[in-house]
Motif scaffolding. Structure first.
Motif, PDB file in Angstrom:
ATOM      1  N   GLU A 149      -3.317   3.623  -1.754  1.00 59.08           N
ATOM      2  CA  GLU A 149      -3.490   2.827  -3.132  1.00 59.08           C
ATOM      3  C   GLU A 149      -2.868   1.464  -3.018  1.00 59.08           C
ATOM      4  O   GLU A 149      -1.810   1.500  -2.535  1.00 59.08           O
ATOM      5  CB  GLU A 149      -3.381   3.531  -4.205  1.00 59.08           C
ATOM      6  N   LYS A 160      -5.953   1.777 -12.603  1.00 58.52           N
ATOM      7  CA  LYS A 160      -7.225   1.998 -12.503  1.00 58.52           C
ATOM      8  C   LYS A 160      -7.688   3.069 -13.418  1.00 58.52           C
ATOM      9  O   LYS A 160      -7.099   4.130 -13.486  1.00 58.52           O
ATOM     10  CB  LYS A 160      -7.713   2.231 -10.905  1.00 58.52           C
ATOM     11  N   ASP A 173      -1.015   7.634  -3.027  1.00 54.07           N
ATOM     12  CA  ASP A 173      -0.802   8.290  -4.331  1.00 54.07           C
ATOM     13  C   ASP A 173      -0.619   9.766  -4.327  1.00 54.07           C
ATOM     14  O   ASP A 173      -1.569  10.561  -3.495  1.00 54.07           O
ATOM     15  CB  ASP A 173      -2.344   7.958  -4.997  1.00 54.07           C
ATOM     16  N   LYS A 193      -4.701   9.506  -1.578  1.00 51.17           N
ATOM     17  CA  LYS A 193      -5.174   8.274  -0.987  1.00 51.17           C
ATOM     18  C   LYS A 193      -4.250   7.169  -0.842  1.00 51.17           C
ATOM     19  O   LYS A 193      -3.206   7.168  -1.723  1.00 51.17           O
ATOM     20  CB  LYS A 193      -6.383   7.876  -1.741  1.00 51.17           C
ATOM     21  N   THR A 223      -4.105   0.888  -8.198  1.00 51.69           N
ATOM     22  CA  THR A 223      -5.394   1.330  -8.174  1.00 51.69           C
ATOM     23  C   THR A 223      -5.246   2.804  -7.955  1.00 51.69           C
ATOM     24  O   THR A 223      -6.242   3.763  -7.951  1.00 51.69           O
ATOM     25  CB  THR A 223      -6.313   1.031  -6.959  1.00 51.69           C
ATOM     26  N   GLY A 224      -4.141   3.360  -8.278  1.00 54.54           N
ATOM     27  CA  GLY A 224      -4.092   4.925  -8.247  1.00 54.54           C
ATOM     28  C   GLY A 224      -4.332   5.499  -9.350  1.00 54.54           C
ATOM     29  O   GLY A 224      -4.740   4.861 -10.280  1.00 54.54           O
ATOM     30  N   SER A 281       0.998  -0.910   0.199  1.00 59.43           N
ATOM     31  CA  SER A 281      -0.091  -0.229   0.025  1.00 59.43           C
ATOM     32  C   SER A 281       0.641   1.242  -0.247  1.00 59.43           C
ATOM     33  O   SER A 281       2.024   1.396   0.927  1.00 59.43           O
ATOM     34  CB  SER A 281      -0.931   0.111   1.343  1.00 59.43           C
TER      35      SER A 281
END
Length: 368
Positions: free
Chosen positions: A244, A368, A237, A242, A283-284, A234
């Motif tokens: 990510e 993402k 970002d 956040k 996921t960033g 983890s």
């Protein structure tokens, strides 16, 4: 499948002997797994539980467990032999140690295996969070055979993470080597599943601390070279702020360690990791197709590994456990006399570590 092949091998050995007592399969209980725990009896402190397969008259396959307490592991096996009309035959592929027994020390039990030809050098070892007996006895609908499930589980872990590839040979090798300490995977049996909880680190033969799964990943990179590994981390970002998720696969890393032994009072150990891998998923929000963002992500991964490596090394020093083998590294650079005179435990606790990491993302995959 591996368990069944092992059972067949044992049967072949039993039936193909040229002379001696014959064995009838219906009279045998071929042990698949053994668990050792501390008992509640002061006079008989060792509790041994064995699990073996059974077949009912209707032809339905199952498993059965037997438990006995004794002063030693050998005494418990004698009691177990006297508690069944079947002949207990060694063939175990997995040996479990309860948490409390592991904290007290395992070497007396493990050394007894070296005198037992029925316990192979490649039998898998693991710690159970709680009691090993309870894990073997636990009935889980999705797992018909706990012993076979554990064996294949540990086999899989060894292919994904070298530090989790553990067996009798490796445990004894690291125990008797004065420059490294053993490790064993830790399992729990809460809920309707058997779950890997982390890695147990030893000081000598005593379990002293547990590493989380994230810490176990870091230890894997610090210990040696990695081929086709994975890493889930983890990171923040920088664009959105956040937290990510980043998943790297096909990781190949080279590990180098340097130590200056000229000044033992202020010894410095440098660990250098050169890592290449592919991004399977991120996921960033940054666009990894742009080189500047790819470089930015590489730096974030480097910072993550450096920061968490230093935290892990500090934890290992606190518990005076050396699963990386820093002691072996230092010993190999000293004369026999100088190493023996060195108070290594005290020096290890105050060692200065420097960690360098270089990350090269050769394939940015999808984001993402």
């Amino acid at each position: 499948m591996q368990n069944k092949l092992t059972v067949l091998n044992v049967l072949c050995c039993l039936f193909l002997t040229g002379c001696g007592a014959s064995n009838v399969i219906e009279d045998l209980a071929i042990i698949e797994s053994v668990a050792y725990d501390l008992s509640e009896s002061g006079k008989n402190p060792i509790k041994t539980t064995v699990l073996f397969p059974t077949v009912s008259k209707e032809g339905k396959a199952g498993t059965k467990t037997l438990t006995a307490n004794g002063k030693s592991s050998h005494e418990t096996f004698i009691k177990l032999q006297n508690s069944t009309n079947l002949k207990l035959v060694g063939g175990q592929t997995t040996i479990l140690f309860g948490e409390e027994l592991s904290k007290k020390g395992l070497i007396k039990i493990v050394k007894s295996f070296t005198r037992d030809p029925e316990v192979g050098t490649r039998v898998k070892f693991a710690i159970v969070e709680g009691k090993g007996e309870e894990l073997l006895k636990k009935k889980i609908p999705s797992i018909p055979d706990n012993a076979e499930y554990l064996y294949t589980f540990i086999e899989k872990l060894g292919t994904q993470n070298k530090v989790l590839n553990t067996d009798k040979y490796r445990f004894l090798r690291d125990y008797y080597d004065d420059g490294i300490d053993p490790v064993l995977p830790i399992f729990s049996y809460k809920g309707e599943n058997i779950e890997l909880k982390g890695l147990g680190c030893f000081k000598g033969d005593q379990y002293v601390t547990r590493l989380t799964l994230s810490e176990t990943q870091i230890l894997n990179f610090l210990k040696g070279d990695i081929k086709n590994g994975n890493l889930m981390i983890s990171i923040n970002d920088e664009k959105s702020g956040k937290n990510e998720q980043l998943f790297l696969r096909n990781i190949n890393s080279n590990n180098d360690k340097k130590v200056n032994t000229s000044n033992t009072k202020n010894m410095m150990v440098e660990v250098i990791v050169d890592l290449k891998g592919s991004v399977l998923e991120y996921t960033g929000e940054i666009d990894l197709s742009e080189e500047k963002y790819q470089i930015q992500l590489e730096k974030q991964v480097e910072n993550y590994l450096i920061t968490n490596s230093k935290k892990l090394l500090t934890k290992l020093q606190k518990y005076q456990t050396d699963p990386i083998g820093i002691g072996t590294l230092v010993r190999n650079r000293l004369s026999y006399e100088k190493w023996n005179k060195m108070k290594w435990e005290k020096i290890y606790s105050s060692l200065n570590f420097k960690v360098k990491v270089h990350v090269d993302l050769v394939d940015t995959g999808k984001s993402k």
